[in-house]
Write a protein that holds these residues in place. Structure first.
Motif, mmCIF file in Angstrom:
data_model
loop_
_atom_site.group_PDB
_atom_site.id
_atom_site.type_symbol
_atom_site.label_atom_id
_atom_site.label_comp_id
_atom_site.label_asym_id
_atom_site.label_seq_id
_atom_site.Cartn_x
_atom_site.Cartn_y
_atom_site.Cartn_z
ATOM 1 N N ILE A 111 0.959 -1.296 -0.123
ATOM 2 C CA ILE A 111 -0.338 -0.179 0.394
ATOM 3 C C ILE A 111 1.044 0.963 -0.622
ATOM 4 O O ILE A 111 2.286 1.167 -0.084
ATOM 5 C CB ILE A 111 -1.014 -0.179 1.405
ATOM 6 C CG1 ILE A 111 -0.100 -0.030 2.215
ATOM 7 C CG2 ILE A 111 -1.689 -1.081 0.758
ATOM 8 C CD1 ILE A 111 -1.372 0.199 3.626
ATOM 9 N N SER A 164 -8.380 -2.476 -1.135
ATOM 10 C CA SER A 164 -7.659 -2.263 0.083
ATOM 11 C C SER A 164 -6.881 -3.048 0.593
ATOM 12 O O SER A 164 -7.311 -4.315 0.752
ATOM 13 C CB SER A 164 -8.723 -1.342 0.721
ATOM 14 O OG SER A 164 -9.844 -1.268 1.336
ATOM 15 N N GLY A 170 -8.511 5.590 4.685
ATOM 16 C CA GLY A 170 -9.158 4.951 4.812
ATOM 17 C C GLY A 170 -9.736 5.032 5.988
ATOM 18 O O GLY A 170 -10.528 6.419 6.140
#
Length: 103
Positions: free
Chosen positions: A4, A45, A95
């Motif tokens: 990420i 994600s 997030g």
């Protein structure tokens, strides 16, 4: 796990804040204290879940946990900024952070 894009130092602060709160929630005399970290790769994600078997957080405290300067700790122990900063860092990374707790 897929990689990420993030600011690693900031995510380190997130984990340290949450883990520190988890540690403080487990009474010192409890011999079966446990903190578990789960990771899960999702479609777009990564989900990270932290779980402890501490004393839990009452509903009225849960509603305020992300507020700056809110703390349940004695004077001199906490600033009340840890979870507020944590919330901001997670949002900055695109997030979301959620809390589930039982007393």
């Amino acid at each position: 796990m897929k990689q990420i894009e993030c600011f690693p130092g900031q995510l380190n602060q997130v984990f340290m804040n949450i883990l520190n709160n988890s540690i403080q929630a487990i009474p010192e005399d409890r011999k079966d204290g446990e903190i578990t970290i789960y990771t899960e790769e999702e479609k777009e994600s990564v989900a990270i879940r932290l779980k402890d078997n501490g004393v839990g957080i009452p509903e009225e405290v849960q509603q305020r946990i992300w507020e700056p300067f809110f703390t349940t700790k004695p004077v001199g122990v906490g600033t009340g900024l840890g979870m507020s900063i944590t919330f901001g860092i997670i949002e900055k990374h695109g997030g979301k952070i959620e809390l589930q707790s039982e007393v």
